[in-house]
Design a protein around this motif. Structure first.
Motif, PDB file in Angstrom:
ATOM      1  N   UNK A   1       0.823  -1.216   0.000  1.00  0.00           N
ATOM      2  CA  UNK A   1       0.000   0.000   0.000  1.00  0.00           C
ATOM      3  C   UNK A   1       0.859   1.270   0.000  1.00  0.00           C
ATOM      4  N   UNK A   2       0.244   2.410  -0.289  1.00  0.00           N
ATOM      5  CA  UNK A   2       0.909   3.717  -0.188  1.00  0.00           C
ATOM      6  C   UNK A   2       0.400   4.392   1.078  1.00  0.00           C
ATOM      7  N   UNK A   3       1.297   4.700   1.984  1.00  0.00           N
ATOM      8  CA  UNK A   3       0.874   5.412   3.196  1.00  0.00           C
ATOM      9  C   UNK A   3       1.766   6.628   3.405  1.00  0.00           C
ATOM     10  N   UNK A   4       1.226   7.636   4.064  1.00  0.00           N
ATOM     11  CA  UNK A   4       2.046   8.793   4.411  1.00  0.00           C
ATOM     12  C   UNK A   4       2.703   8.522   5.756  1.00  0.00           C
TER      13      UNK A   4
END
Ligand SMILES: [Zn+2]
Lengths: 346, 801
Positions: B480-483
């Motif tokens: 996933x892409x997370x900040x």
């Protein structure tokens, strides 16, 4: 008396009607509304009239006065407008003549790009730091898992400083990447760390349309507890979204850099062909933008950070390519040739 | 690394279209840089056999071969001398697309009448098919080529051009790629079976191996094959080598190259009979030892390099190139086949120092595993016997001083999650690793596995290396892409970075164009800055390996580059030019990295205003430069003064030093005419320069608010006559010293007929103002009288009558 007032009014209005300039208009109120005018005299003599007459005449005289004053205002406005229109006709300018230009100055397109990139990362909590351009072999290579005779050194032809140590080695070089600053930061800063490191880098390479012996890079580093590959992707995706635009596709694939593990490369959909394949993207449809990954545990350890406690990501990208892609510049040498005809376009 | 898919398919079934496979490989870290389709336009070209060759009735040099295609026969006209009855050739029907032998362009074959005989189709050369540049004769196909089959089916191929990262030397082989494809697609591998007959005589009686330098050679294996016959290798092998970018030489050398491409292990074949003492000694070269390598060039070696030697002499530079003295030649009958493992750094050093990059070098320097030597050696021995005859001696020699026990790596699901940020089950992890050939031993723990890497993988040392395998085979799109979710770290911005930004912005607001120039320059350029030549002090820092003579020294100032640019831009720009650069200069320090100082340098010359139909002749001058400096310093909150300067590159009497708190931190002035002429600039040039690193401590980040005056000001003009030598600054300082004086501005400077010689007239406008009340004439007159008195007593000034 009323009849006299009626006469004054009609004469005055008739005369007003005939006036055709502001200049002529000046004497009219003197004659009909001034201290010595018939109307003023009548108004002054009201007190001498019998009471019943006084009321009638007084009311009517005031009505005439207001009437004349209003007519004067209207006439004046009409005349002014007419005069403005006339004067505008006389003073017409050729608006197609060139302007009187102000000299302007511009930031170099590389500087503009660097500032833009830094601003994006600063807004995500990164701090801008800088390091030396003339660097020890240690920070440029050794600290980053690139020992002597490592094949990765072949991909970064190095300009060495003419200076030898006791063992006959050249310990100083012109840094080949800004990742050297990452090595220094790991050694000097305490987590949590979020930094970006822009600057000039150097390669021992001949110039051509896509290579110059000096160019710009920016590296980035985040060290904290609990940083993951998902954070690398999210952070870099956010950068790409803001720099290249919302609808630009982004791809992450496996790649190798000695100082990260796992290592990835980020590419964006080709700006020219949008993925169909063209000369710019070598028919792949993708344009490589940066390398990144989870900072190698050995690199953290060498810099004095415990990889069992902290995880970290690092990334690095070339700057020059970005304005080249954005503005369609086909020769990197233009940035450093300092031709004003080129520079003032940005 | 070039990988022909037909070769790859020998070891793995490929079920995906080539472009999909390329994409899977690229995403997994094996970048497919190009896809070449061989025979993509070979429609209407088939395999034929020559069944008769008749002479041309009208031309001696032409013949009329009849070509059998299985179901039909065609007679064509050809000038090729290399054909005989029975040869298999590529026959092109009329309408086929071929490359014209002369123009190199692709064109459609037409029916043609050559010297009165109609040729319906033709037999093709390699060039016409786009296989090579050979156009001397018709391409002959192997005898097993199936008659009548489309050439594209028989010879066509898709070749992947792979970019292999330095950590994966195992992928510099077809089998290595097949292994990754297997893991990515789930297809099973089928590797070549290796077996061959061995003779009765044991190899140990015919050759001995001594490794004198075990630090540089962890393993040395060899086989011995006697009774071989040197010949060309078969066409199929030659084609594969060519497709991979290697030149066929003879059956022995070709086998060593073929097996290197197949297994990733470089091999070397010696002519056994030319190895004098029947001993192989792996030792360091003596300093200045020489050897003539296979390419006929004499190489001078050093003690850091490894050689393979017999008792008397070196017979090869280990892992880099063989020696001419033991080369396999037409007379060779016995082969000593080497399969060894050499120290990567040593091979890299030797290849780099001798400038001998090679396919073998590339594999050794990336660190292949010593376990790879045996399978490759056996495979090559098998192929040599198959292609060159002869028999293998019994057994192999195998010296293995560098044997390492590799401990298994413990990997847990939580480690994977910690690095990748997403959970994988133990089954998933084991599944990926097993598909790549890793041995996974699970225990009672449901969350941990003990992993041993397969013998061909040299890049797996710790848990993160295994985690990368999981990520790249599963695909990064599954992560996933997370900040970043951690609290924001404290920010401690570096003040110099902020200062540079302010200065750049400020300079552009004064209409200066920013430039960026190379940090490297030449002594010649730096010397142009000196009106009178003298040695530079200190000497600038030299680069040991300059690319060009004009980029040999690190710049100690920004001036030379700016002046060079000015000259270049003057060729087409006749308006005002205002340029600045803000960058580092590099000053040497003893035993340390140089001092890198941030310097601002600006130049200006030409008309002040943009030339237009309105106006424009006035030229920029010293006071423009001063205005920029003052404006900039005021924005930075710096109190500065200008004093007499002594910069040798500037006009001796038209320059000033910028002084801040007693420190000279910059200069401003007109360029010395000799200097600008040296840069081929033929107009006045003004320059300013500030050491920003030194300026930084004197800058203030904000200035205090000054209240706007509430009471009206009184303005008085004062015209003074004064000695020429007295500066404006002295007058101004005196006037400014009086109370109620708010501003002093000079509005006229005059010397000439109206005043006595040696005198000048200075006209000042003085603004008097009080912060507490409206001034009376009387108050102003009193101060004005005091001012005049002081100017008169201290400077001898008089009021101009
Ligand atoms: Zn494209």
């Amino acid at each position: 008396m009323l009849k006299q007032l009626e006469e004054i009014k009609s004469t005055a209005l008739q005369e007003l009607e005939d006036i055709s300039s502001i200049k002529e208009l000046k004497s009219w109120p003197v004659r009909y509304l001034g201290k010595k005018s018939e109307l003023t005299k009548i108004l002054r003599s009201l007190s001498t009239l019998p009471l019943n007459e006084r009321k009638n005449v007084g009311a009517y005289a005031n009505k005439v006065k207001v009437n004349l004053e209003n007519s004067l205002d209207q006439k004046e406005q009409v005349l002014r407008e007419a005069e403005l229109a006339a004067s505008a006709k006389r003073k017409v300018i050729d608006i197609t003549l060139p302007s009187r230009p102000f000299p302007t100055g511009h930031l170099h397109p590389i500087t503009q790009t660097l500032y833009e990139i830094c601003d994006i990362f600063v807004s995500m909590g990164f701090q801008v730091v800088e390091g030396p351009e003339v660097e020890w072999d240690y920070y440029n290579f050794e600290a980053l898992n690139i020992p002597k005779e490592h094949p990765a050194r072949d991909t970064m032809s190095t300009s060495w400083i003419d200076c030898e140590n006791e063992s006959g080695e050249r310990p100083m070089l012109l840094r080949t990447h800004t990742t050297s600053v990452t090595a220094r930061i790991i050694e000097t800063m305490q987590p949590p760390i979020r930094v970006v490191e822009p600057g000039k880098v150097y390669r021992y390479e001949a110039s051509d349309a896509t290579h110059t012996p000096m160019f710009y890079q920016i590296d980035g580093l985040a060290v904290d507890k609990g940083i993951t590959m998902a954070d690398v992707k999210g952070t870099l995706y956010e950068f790409a979204r803001r720099f290249f635009g919302e609808d630009r596709k982004v791809r992450f694939r496996c790649d190798y850099f000695p100082f990260v593990e796992p290592g990835i490369e980020m590419a964006i959909e080709c700006l020219v062909c949008r993925g169909a394949g063209c000369r710019l993207c070598g028919n792949s449809g993708w344009i490589e933008i940066l390398g990144a990954g989870m900072t190698h545990p050995q690199v953290l350890e060498r810099g004095g950070l415990d990889p069992e406690i902290y995880t970290s990501f690092a990334f690095g990208m070339g700057i020059d390519r970005l304005p080249m892609l954005r503005y369609g510049i086909d020769d990197i040498r233009l940035f450093y040739s300092s031709d004003i005809r080129f520079l003032r376009q940005f | 690394m070039k990988v022909p898919l037909k070769w790859l398919q020998e070891y793995i079934d490929i079920t995906l279209p080539a472009t999909d496979l390329a994409n899977r490989l690229t995403m997994a870290g094996i970048e497919v840089g190009g896809i070449q389709v061989v025979g993509g336009n070979w429609q209407n070209i088939v395999v034929g056999q020559i069944v008769a060759i008749n002479p041309h009735p009208n031309a001696d040099r032409l013949t009329l071969p009849t070509i059998d295609l299985g179901t039909e026969r065609h007679t064509v006209v050809t000038g090729a001398p290399n054909i005989k009855v029975g040869d298999k050739v590529a026959f092109a029907y009329v309408g086929a697309q071929l490359i014209d032998g002369h123009t190199g362009q692709l064109s459609r074959l037409k029916s043609a009448k050559i010297r009165g005989v109609v040729s319906n189709g033709m037999a093709c050369s390699e060039k016409e098919l786009g296989i090579s540049d050979s156009h001397e004769g018709i391409m002959l196909l192997p005898s097993e080529a199936p008659l009548g089959a489309p050439l594209a089916d028989y010879l066509g191929d898709v070749i992947f051009d792979l970019e292999i990262t330095p950590n994966r030397p195992d992928c510099l082989s077809i089998i290595g790629i097949a292994r990754d494809v297997a893991a990515l697609t789930g297809q099973g591998l089928h590797l070549p079976e290796i077996s061959y007959e061995e003779s009765a005589s044991h190899i140990g009686q015919q050759i001995s191996i001594e490794i004198v330098a075990p630090d540089l050679c962890s393993r040395y294996c060899a086989s011995l094959i006697t009774g071989v016959k040197i010949a060309e290798s078969p066409k199929w092998m030659q084609q594969r080598l060519l497709a991979c970018g290697m030149r066929p030489i003879n059956n022995i050398v070709d086998v060593t190259n073929y097996v290197m491409l197949e297994h990733g292990q470089p091999l070397h074949a010696f002519d056994y009979n030319r190895i004098g003492s029947k001993e192989i000694i792996v030792r360091r070269a003596a300093d200045n030892e020489t050897i003539v390598t296979l390419d006929g060039i004499e190489r001078i070696l050093s003690g850091d390099m490894l050689v393979i030697a017999d008792k008397e002499r070196a017979v090869a530079i280990a892992g880099v190139m063989g020696g001419a003295n033991s080369e396999v030649s037409e007379e060779t009958t016995s082969i000593l086949l080497e399969s060894a493992n050499f120290n990567p750094a040593s091979i890299h050093y030797t290849g780099r120092t001798l400038r001998l990059p090679s396919e073998a070098c590339m594999r050794f320097e990336r660190g292949i595993r010593p376990e790879l030597t045996l399978p490759a050696l056996k495979r090559a021995t098998q192929l040599i016997i198959r292609l060159a005859g002869g028999e293998a001696a019994n057994g192999l020699v195998d010296e293995y001083p560098g044997k390492l026990d590799r401990a298994p790596i413990l990997l847990s699901t939580s480690q994977v999650t910690r690095v990748l940020g997403v959970e994988f089950s133990l089954d998933q992890i084991v599944g990926v690793l097993t598909s790549l050939g890793f041995a996974c031993k699970t225990s009672d723990s449901k969350s941990e596995v003990s992993v041993t890497s397969p013998y061909w993988r040299s890049d797996i040392h710790q848990a993160v290396d295994l985690i990368e395998e999981v990520a790249r085979i599963t695909g990064y799109d599954k992560i996933p892409d997370t900040m970043l979710s951690q609290p924001l770290p404290k920010q401690n911005p570096e003040p110099i970075i902020n200062l540079k930004k302010k200065v750049r912005r400020s300079l552009t607001s004064y209409a200066f164009q920013e430039v960026i120039t190379y940090s490297l320059t030449s002594l010649e350029m730096l010397n142009r800055l000196l009106p009178e030549p003298h040695p530079l002090e200190p000497m600038p820092i030299r680069v040991a390996n300059p690319m060009t003579a004009d980029q040999e020294y690190l710049r100690p100032n920004l001036r030379a580059n700016l002046l060079t640019i000015l000259c270049a831009n003057r060729r087409y720009e006749d308006g005002g030019i205002r340029l600045f650069e803000l960058g580092r200069v590099y000053l040497p320090r003893q035993q340390d990295l140089p001092e890198e100082t941030e310097v601002l340098c600006g130049i200006l010359s030409g008309p002040r205003l943009v030339k237009s139909w309105h106006s424009g002749g006035d030229l920029l001058d010293f006071f423009d430069a001063k205005g920029v400096m003052e404006g900039l310093l005021s924005q930075l909150g710096v109190e500065a003064s200008f004093e007499e300067g002594s910069d040798e590159s500037l006009h001796p009497s038209k320059q000033a030093a910028l002084v801040i708190a007693g420190n000279r931190l910059g200069v401003i002035g007109e360029l010395h005419h000799k200097v600008r002429q040296a840069f081929e600039v033929y107009e006045p040039v003004y320059l300013f320069e500030i050491d920003l690193t030194a300026l930084l401590p004197f800058t203030t980040s904000y200035k205090m608010f000054q209240p706007i005056p509430r009471f009206p000001a009184t303005v008085r003009d004062l015209a003074l006559v004064i000695n020429t030598g007295i500066t404006h600054k002295r007058v101004q300082d005196i006037i400014k010293g009086f109370p109620l004086v708010n501003q002093v501005a000079i509005f006229d400077v005059y010397a000439g007929e109206q005043v006595p010689p040696d005198k000048k007239s200075l006209a000042y406008r003085i603004t008097f103002q009080s912060t507490t009340h409206t001034l009376t004439d009387e108050e102003v007159n009193r101060v004005q009288r005091q001012i005049l008195d002081k100017l008169s007593s201290e400077l001898g000034a008089t009021l101009r009558g």
